[in-house]
Scaffold this motif. Structure first.
Motif, PDB file in Angstrom:
ATOM      1  N   ASN A 605      34.093  37.870  42.494  1.00  0.00           N
ATOM      2  CA  ASN A 605      34.737  36.799  43.261  1.00  0.00           C
ATOM      3  C   ASN A 605      36.218  36.776  42.897  1.00  0.00           C
ATOM      4  OD1 ASN A 605      35.028  34.644  44.996  1.00  0.00           O
ATOM      5  ND2 ASN A 605      34.365  33.103  43.494  1.00  0.00           N
ATOM      6  N   ASN A 606      37.051  36.969  43.920  1.00  0.00           N
ATOM      7  CA  ASN A 606      38.484  37.010  43.616  1.00  0.00           C
ATOM      8  C   ASN A 606      39.327  36.155  44.557  1.00  0.00           C
ATOM      9  OD1 ASN A 606      38.395  38.710  45.892  1.00  0.00           O
ATOM     10  ND2 ASN A 606      38.309  40.514  44.633  1.00  0.00           N
ATOM     11  N   PRO A 607      39.033  34.837  44.580  1.00  0.00           N
ATOM     12  CA  PRO A 607      39.831  33.950  45.424  1.00  0.00           C
ATOM     13  C   PRO A 607      41.236  33.769  44.861  1.00  0.00           C
ATOM     14  CG  PRO A 607      38.420  32.663  44.004  1.00  0.00           C
ATOM     15  CD  PRO A 607      38.046  34.100  43.778  1.00  0.00           C
ATOM     16  N   LEU A 608      42.080  33.217  45.689  1.00  0.00           N
ATOM     17  CA  LEU A 608      43.419  32.848  45.255  1.00  0.00           C
ATOM     18  C   LEU A 608      43.288  31.507  44.540  1.00  0.00           C
ATOM     19  CD1 LEU A 608      46.129  34.292  45.868  1.00  0.00           C
ATOM     20  CD2 LEU A 608      46.337  32.849  47.888  1.00  0.00           C
ATOM     21  N   ARG A 609      43.430  31.519  43.238  1.00  0.00           N
ATOM     22  CA  ARG A 609      43.264  30.289  42.473  1.00  0.00           C
ATOM     23  C   ARG A 609      44.341  29.279  42.850  1.00  0.00           C
ATOM     24  NH1 ARG A 609      44.445  27.880  37.409  1.00  0.00           N
ATOM     25  NH2 ARG A 609      42.594  27.163  36.303  1.00  0.00           N
ATOM     26  N   PRO A 610      44.064  28.003  42.967  1.00  0.00           N
ATOM     27  CA  PRO A 610      42.795  27.290  42.802  1.00  0.00           C
ATOM     28  C   PRO A 610      42.175  26.884  44.144  1.00  0.00           C
ATOM     29  CG  PRO A 610      44.579  25.710  42.731  1.00  0.00           C
ATOM     30  CD  PRO A 610      45.165  27.025  43.220  1.00  0.00           C
ATOM     31  N   LEU A 611      42.057  27.813  45.055  1.00  0.00           N
ATOM     32  CA  LEU A 611      41.642  27.427  46.408  1.00  0.00           C
ATOM     33  C   LEU A 611      40.125  27.440  46.616  1.00  0.00           C
ATOM     34  CD1 LEU A 611      44.477  29.058  48.531  1.00  0.00           C
ATOM     35  CD2 LEU A 611      44.354  26.815  47.467  1.00  0.00           C
ATOM     36  N   GLU A 612      39.379  27.943  45.640  1.00  0.00           N
ATOM     37  CA  GLU A 612      37.926  27.900  45.747  1.00  0.00           C
ATOM     38  C   GLU A 612      37.463  26.590  45.109  1.00  0.00           C
ATOM     39  OE1 GLU A 612      35.659  29.770  47.278  1.00  0.00           O
ATOM     40  OE2 GLU A 612      34.546  30.931  45.803  1.00  0.00           O
ATOM     41  N   ALA A 613      36.954  25.669  45.935  1.00  0.00           N
ATOM     42  CA  ALA A 613      36.606  24.348  45.397  1.00  0.00           C
ATOM     43  C   ALA A 613      35.572  24.481  44.286  1.00  0.00           C
ATOM     44  CB  ALA A 613      36.085  23.447  46.505  1.00  0.00           C
ATOM     45  N   CYS A 614      34.500  25.203  44.562  1.00  0.00           N
ATOM     46  CA  CYS A 614      33.518  25.453  43.510  1.00  0.00           C
ATOM     47  C   CYS A 614      33.026  26.883  43.602  1.00  0.00           C
ATOM     48  CB  CYS A 614      32.324  24.490  43.611  1.00  0.00           C
ATOM     49  SG  CYS A 614      31.103  24.811  42.318  1.00  0.00           S
ATOM     50  N   LEU A 629      32.025  38.485  37.598  1.00  0.00           N
ATOM     51  CA  LEU A 629      33.339  39.095  37.378  1.00  0.00           C
ATOM     52  C   LEU A 629      34.236  38.358  38.357  1.00  0.00           C
ATOM     53  CD1 LEU A 629      35.333  41.305  36.480  1.00  0.00           C
ATOM     54  CD2 LEU A 629      34.282  42.845  38.128  1.00  0.00           C
ATOM     55  N   SER A 630      34.990  37.385  37.823  1.00  0.00           N
ATOM     56  CA  SER A 630      35.613  36.453  38.761  1.00  0.00           C
ATOM     57  C   SER A 630      36.928  35.904  38.238  1.00  0.00           C
ATOM     58  CB  SER A 630      34.635  35.291  39.023  1.00  0.00           C
ATOM     59  OG  SER A 630      35.247  34.275  39.763  1.00  0.00           O
ATOM     60  N   ILE A 631      37.777  35.595  39.190  1.00  0.00           N
ATOM     61  CA  ILE A 631      38.966  34.796  38.908  1.00  0.00           C
ATOM     62  C   ILE A 631      38.484  33.453  38.340  1.00  0.00           C
ATOM     63  CG2 ILE A 631      40.822  33.517  40.076  1.00  0.00           C
ATOM     64  CD1 ILE A 631      41.569  36.360  40.314  1.00  0.00           C
ATOM     65  N   ARG A 632      39.249  32.898  37.404  1.00  0.00           N
ATOM     66  CA  ARG A 632      38.829  31.594  36.844  1.00  0.00           C
ATOM     67  C   ARG A 632      39.147  30.478  37.819  1.00  0.00           C
ATOM     68  NH1 ARG A 632      38.910  31.123  30.432  1.00  0.00           N
ATOM     69  NH2 ARG A 632      37.927  29.160  30.997  1.00  0.00           N
ATOM     70  N   ASP A 633      38.307  30.378  38.830  1.00  0.00           N
ATOM     71  CA  ASP A 633      38.498  29.344  39.844  1.00  0.00           C
ATOM     72  C   ASP A 633      37.170  28.614  40.032  1.00  0.00           C
ATOM     73  OD1 ASP A 633      39.805  27.855  41.696  1.00  0.00           O
ATOM     74  OD2 ASP A 633      39.994  29.426  43.207  1.00  0.00           O
ATOM     75  N   GLY A 634      37.221  27.403  40.606  1.00  0.00           N
ATOM     76  CA  GLY A 634      35.995  26.659  40.890  1.00  0.00           C
ATOM     77  C   GLY A 634      35.130  26.529  39.650  1.00  0.00           C
ATOM     78  N   TRP A 635      33.844  26.743  39.818  1.00  0.00           N
ATOM     79  CA  TRP A 635      32.884  26.556  38.722  1.00  0.00           C
ATOM     80  C   TRP A 635      33.158  27.492  37.553  1.00  0.00           C
ATOM     81  CZ3 TRP A 635      28.968  30.013  36.888  1.00  0.00           C
ATOM     82  CH2 TRP A 635      28.961  31.263  37.521  1.00  0.00           C
ATOM     83  N   TRP A 636      33.664  28.690  37.835  1.00  0.00           N
ATOM     84  CA  TRP A 636      33.826  29.689  36.779  1.00  0.00           C
ATOM     85  C   TRP A 636      34.891  29.263  35.779  1.00  0.00           C
ATOM     86  CZ3 TRP A 636      30.807  32.857  34.684  1.00  0.00           C
ATOM     87  CH2 TRP A 636      31.212  34.032  34.064  1.00  0.00           C
ATOM     88  N   ASP A 637      35.856  28.475  36.247  1.00  0.00           N
ATOM     89  CA  ASP A 637      36.901  27.998  35.354  1.00  0.00           C
ATOM     90  C   ASP A 637      36.306  27.161  34.224  1.00  0.00           C
ATOM     91  OD1 ASP A 637      39.790  27.718  34.815  1.00  0.00           O
ATOM     92  OD2 ASP A 637      39.366  25.589  35.118  1.00  0.00           O
ATOM     93  N   GLU A 638      35.264  26.392  34.512  1.00  0.00           N
ATOM     94  CA  GLU A 638      34.695  25.551  33.452  1.00  0.00           C
ATOM     95  C   GLU A 638      33.514  26.199  32.741  1.00  0.00           C
ATOM     96  OE1 GLU A 638      32.072  22.110  35.448  1.00  0.00           O
ATOM     97  OE2 GLU A 638      33.720  22.772  36.701  1.00  0.00           O
TER      98      GLU A 638
END
Ligand SMILES: *Cc1c(COP(=O)(O)O)cnc(C)c1O
Length: 865
Positions: A605-614, A629-638
């Protein structure tokens, strides 16, 4: 000749098999493998042909076969067991019943409104994450025994089906669905008492003296009913029939009619349902995103026309029992209508007269609810926030982003103080975990805990061999499914079977498999992996440690940019040298998604942070032992903890988007080359020991956190129960609380301009204060028409920045000590909580026992600089 219309006739079931009826129409089968197996036993070949749909199965199975099964002792034993299991599921006390025993009450329960619901692929009434989330919410509410009713629309063609043209362009199809062939029953006025009551017709007034009517279908999702309004009926004219034609199709006018039907018609459907079934009225109304916001004004209308309240009192009542969830961190993603369109539907000849849409309500008050800085725009999210006393985003990071985004509605408050919390989304384990995991979990935990998705972390007790062999089995199933779908897609694109021999060799069950599947808005960056095509090609074709990549996703039909991205991936994947290692599978839906979550080793998952709500797909993968394997956005950030997957470093702050994409793509390739691949291919006696440890850690650490049951419990405890309590309090004694709160709000809003902080003095500090030192603050406040009990006065202390801006603030209430002719004196005696450059100020806020948060009314007064 083509049929004009098609409908489904269900077989007459032999008496002894009658239980197949409720087993097929209660969607609980969709998360109960044993019931699915039972339907498979009717006819294995046909079961595949009807795409594992029990209602279709009963429509198409040979009656002679049914007669045969009615005599088959072994089959009857399984049928009776499944029927008994369903009865038990529907009646056994659950988590909520235990909470009730401890005094927690949701009174009449919750009405949960959403424009889409993805419960099962046999009811294709969703487009993506928002709908799947709503479906998982209903299922988890059912598992927990929560008294919840879902409310939405039934779209004749759902969302579109996607295929590819020969040159890789997305094509859209809208096959109509016949409600008679879906697991639905009509809501009738006699409810469950009799089967021949008249169908309920919900009416909504439309300008020009017209009426939009809808019948109400009920989908039974375990214990939870889902009410779906359907305007495609003979009583409507052609335009009105078309209101529920498609999800997210049509122009703004079409869209507002849909949202009026969902919100206003939806409340009317709930009333008809609870009336017919003899149930209490829901205590809490939950808006899953702003689309259903009109439900709030319908409830205001009810209270004004029959409860004898004025608009403000009704608003206070509605706010107390309303929860609003926002799902988008992108301002452009917010649902807005031209104010004139709202005026057209709610004002003019549809305004406050007897036969209007909302008699008793003036258009100005309605427009005020959706007001934003641009007066020509009506903002559905702003309306949600004004109608709900409680609001939340869908991950911790999204909570922060939402507080910033909506801060302008709370002038004078810092973003951190904006009253929007967060509940991180979750996914329904019995739906999304592979049957293999369910079996293993059942062995360890027993069926009851599995059903309630409790104890998932205990999968960590499995041996490394068992974990790894399960991963292999699931990857193998995915490879089979990929081959089947690749072949079908090429045939659809015009190829002949003779040239498709190669599709038997597409994908390899022993190669590290990476999945990327989601809708295709720009911010999700479908093509980031193609940023350096040569580097990707090298990864795919590496002889020793290859990667294979499966990609899927639909682009909104109006978004040609998204379709061009899909085409880019398809063209890359079409090349003869890589097509065995990378593929784009058309028509991403629940039936495909399942195989991807089960079988992929890595979820990208490679969204433009922080545009993935969850984001929830990565959670479904994690439930199956997939590594994110993901950008730290949405749920993955926490939830990323350094061992449950990998975080792709973000180039936050790099403004040039192309450069940011370069940097992040390069970080992605590097992680794959240096971390992911070596770990997967490093083997000891065939076993990738360190990989399996990460799988184990993921199951143990993420398993319990990513669950929809955790999410629904969070909503129940943090939002629904307090909202039910507030609703009860304001409504008691003929709405005494609501009247009082509305009068208070009117009074403080009128008086607030005269409130002022006249003077602030600090004393008591030594020359060189240390942390903990005593500070005495005195403030002189002018309250104008207000009295001391109407306000809270706070000392605010924080770190002072170069421009005197306070951060990391701590607030301390000040006590009233005296009055004199120039004002009220307040004092606080406090210990300095911070070191460094510290500043303080004083502020005045409204105070009332029925407010949930001091920032709620958006009123605050600080000293003039
Ligand atoms: C889970 C799911 C989604 C949402 O995935 P995100 O990660 O939130 O983008 C979309 N479509 C289907 C079919 C899903 O199962």
């Amino acid at each position: 000749m083509k049929a004009l219309r098609r409908f489904t006739v269900r077989a007459h079931l032999p008496e002894r098999l009658a239980a197949l009826g409720p087993l097929s129409t209660n969607l609980r089968w969709s998360w109960h493998p044993a019931t699915q197996e039972l339907f498979g036993l009717l006819d294995e070949e046909l079961w595949r042909q009807v795409q594992f749909d029990p209602v279709r199965m009963l429509g198409e199975v040979d009656p002679a076969r049914l007669d045969e099964l009615a005599e088959d002792v072994a089959f009857l034993a399984r049928l009776d067991a499944a029927a008994a299991d369903l009865d038990d599921y529907l009646s056994r006390p659950r988590w909520y019943q235990n909470q009730q025993a401890k005094g927690v009450s949701l009174d009449g329960g919750i009405a949960y409104f959403s424009m889409e619901f993805g419960v099962s692929e046999v009811l294709p009434n969703y487009s993506g994450g928002l709908g799947i989330l709503a479906g998982d919410h209903l299922k988890a509410a059912s598992d927990l025994g929560l008294p919840l009713i879902g409310v939405g629309l039934l779209y004749r063609s759902g969302y579109f089906r996607q295929s590819l043209t020969a040159d890789g362009w997305q094509a859209e199809h809208y096959p109509p669905h016949d409600p008679q062939g879906l697991p639905l029953r009509l809501l009738t006025e006699s409810g469950p008492q009799s089967s021949d009551g008249a169908p309920v017709l919900v009416h909504v007034a439309i300008p020009g003296g017209r009426v939009l009517r809808a019948r109400v279908w009920i989908a039974q999702v375990g214990r939870v009913p889902l009410l779906l309004l359907d305007s495609d009926i003979a009583e409507n004219d052609a335009e009105m029939r078309g209101v529920t034609d498609r999800l997210y199709g049509g122009d703004q006018d079409h869209r507002i009619k849909q949202e009026i039907l969902a919100g206003i018609g939806g409340v009317r459907a709930v009333r008809a349902y609870t009336h017919a079934y003899g149930l209490p009225d829901p205590a809490v109304f939950h808006m899953n995103e702003g689309h259903a916001g009109f439900l709030g004004i319908e409830r205001i209308r009810e209270l004004v026309t029959t409860g004898g309240l004025d608009f403000d009192e009704a608003l206070a009542t509605v706010r107390a029992g309303t929860v609003f969830t926002t799902h988008t961190p992108v301002p452009a993603g917010i649902d807005r209508f031209p104010a004139d369109l709202v005026r057209h539907y709610f004002g003019g000849d549809n305004a406050a007269n007897e036969s209007s849409l909302l008699p008793g309500l003036t258009i100005d008050r309605i427009l005020g609810l959706g007001r934003e800085s641009d007066p020509s725009v009506f903002n559905m999210a702003h309306m949600g926030l004004r109608l709900g006393q409680r609001a939340n985003g869908v991950s911790k990071l999204h909570g922060i982003v939402s507080r910033e985004m909506f801060q302008p509605l709370w002038q004078g408050f810092d973003a951190e103080e904006v009253p929007i919390g967060s509940v991180t989304n979750g996914v329904h384990a019995p739906t999304w975990a592979a049957p293999e995991w369910i079996d293993l979990a059942t062995r360890i935990l027993g069926p009851e805990l599995v059903e309630e998705a409790r104890g998932w972390e205990r999968l960590q007790d499995l041996s490394a061999e068992e974990l790894w062999s399960t991963r292999n089995v699931l990857r193998g199933k995915l490879v089979e499914e990929v081959r089947r779908r690749v072949r079908a897609s090429w045939i659809e694109r015009g190829a002949t079977s003779a040239e498709l021999g190669w599709t038997d060799e597409v994908f390899d069950p022993n190669v590290l498999t990476v999945g990327f599947a989601r809708r295709v808005p720009t911010y999700k960056r479908l093509t980031l992996m193609l940023r350096d095509p040569q580097r990707l090609r090298a990864l795919l074709l590496d002889e020793r440690r290859p990667v294979q990549l499966v990609v899927a996703g639909k682009s909104h039909p109006a978004d040609d940019g998204g379709k061009a991205l899909i085409q880019q991936v398809v063209r890359f994947a079409d090349a003869a040298d890589v097509r065995h290692r990378i593929t784009f599978l058309p028509d991403y839906d629940m039936s495909m998604a399942r195989y991807l979550y089960w079988g992929c080793d890595v979820w990208l998952n490679n969204p433009l942070r922080p545009l993935e709500a969850c984001g929830t797909s990565g959670m479904k993968s994690a439930l199956n032992g997939g590594l994110n394997l993901s950008i730290r956005d949405g749920w993955w950030d926490e939830m990323f903890d350094g061992e449950n997957g990998w975080a792709i470093p973000t180039a936050d702050g790099v403004v040039d988007e192309a450069r940011r994409d370069d940097l992040e793509a390069s970080a992605l390739y590097e992680l794959l080359e240096r971390a992911v691949l070596p770990r997967f291919y490093d083997r000891a006696d065939g076993l990738p020991v360190r990989w399996v440890e990460m799988v184990r850690h993921t199951l143990q650490n993420l398993g319990p956190k990513v669950l929809a049951s955790r999410m629904v419990r969070d909503y129940a405890v943090q939002y629904y129960a307090p909202a039910a309590e507030s609703a009860r309090t304001v409504a008691a004694e003929n709405f005494a609380g609501a009247r009082e709160l509305a009068a208070f709000r009117r009074r403080v809003e009128a008086a607030w301009p005269s409130v002022a902080v006249l003077q602030v003095d600090g004393a008591g500090l030594p020359d060189t204060p240390e942390i903990g030192a005593n500070l005495v603050l005195r403030a002189r406040i002018r309250l104008g028409e207000l009295s001391v009990s109407d306000v809270t006065v706070q000392a605010v202390i924080g770190k002072a920045g170069p421009d005197e801006e306070l951060t990391d603030i701590v607030t301390v209430p000040m006590t009233h000590s005296a009055s004199d002719e120039s004002g009220e004196l307040f004092v606080a005696d406090l210990a300095l909580p911070l070191s460094g450059s510290v500043g303080y100020t004083v502020r005045v806020l409204p105070h009332h026992r029925l407010l949930v948060d001091p920032s709620e009314l958006g009123l605050v007064t600080v000293p003039n600089p």
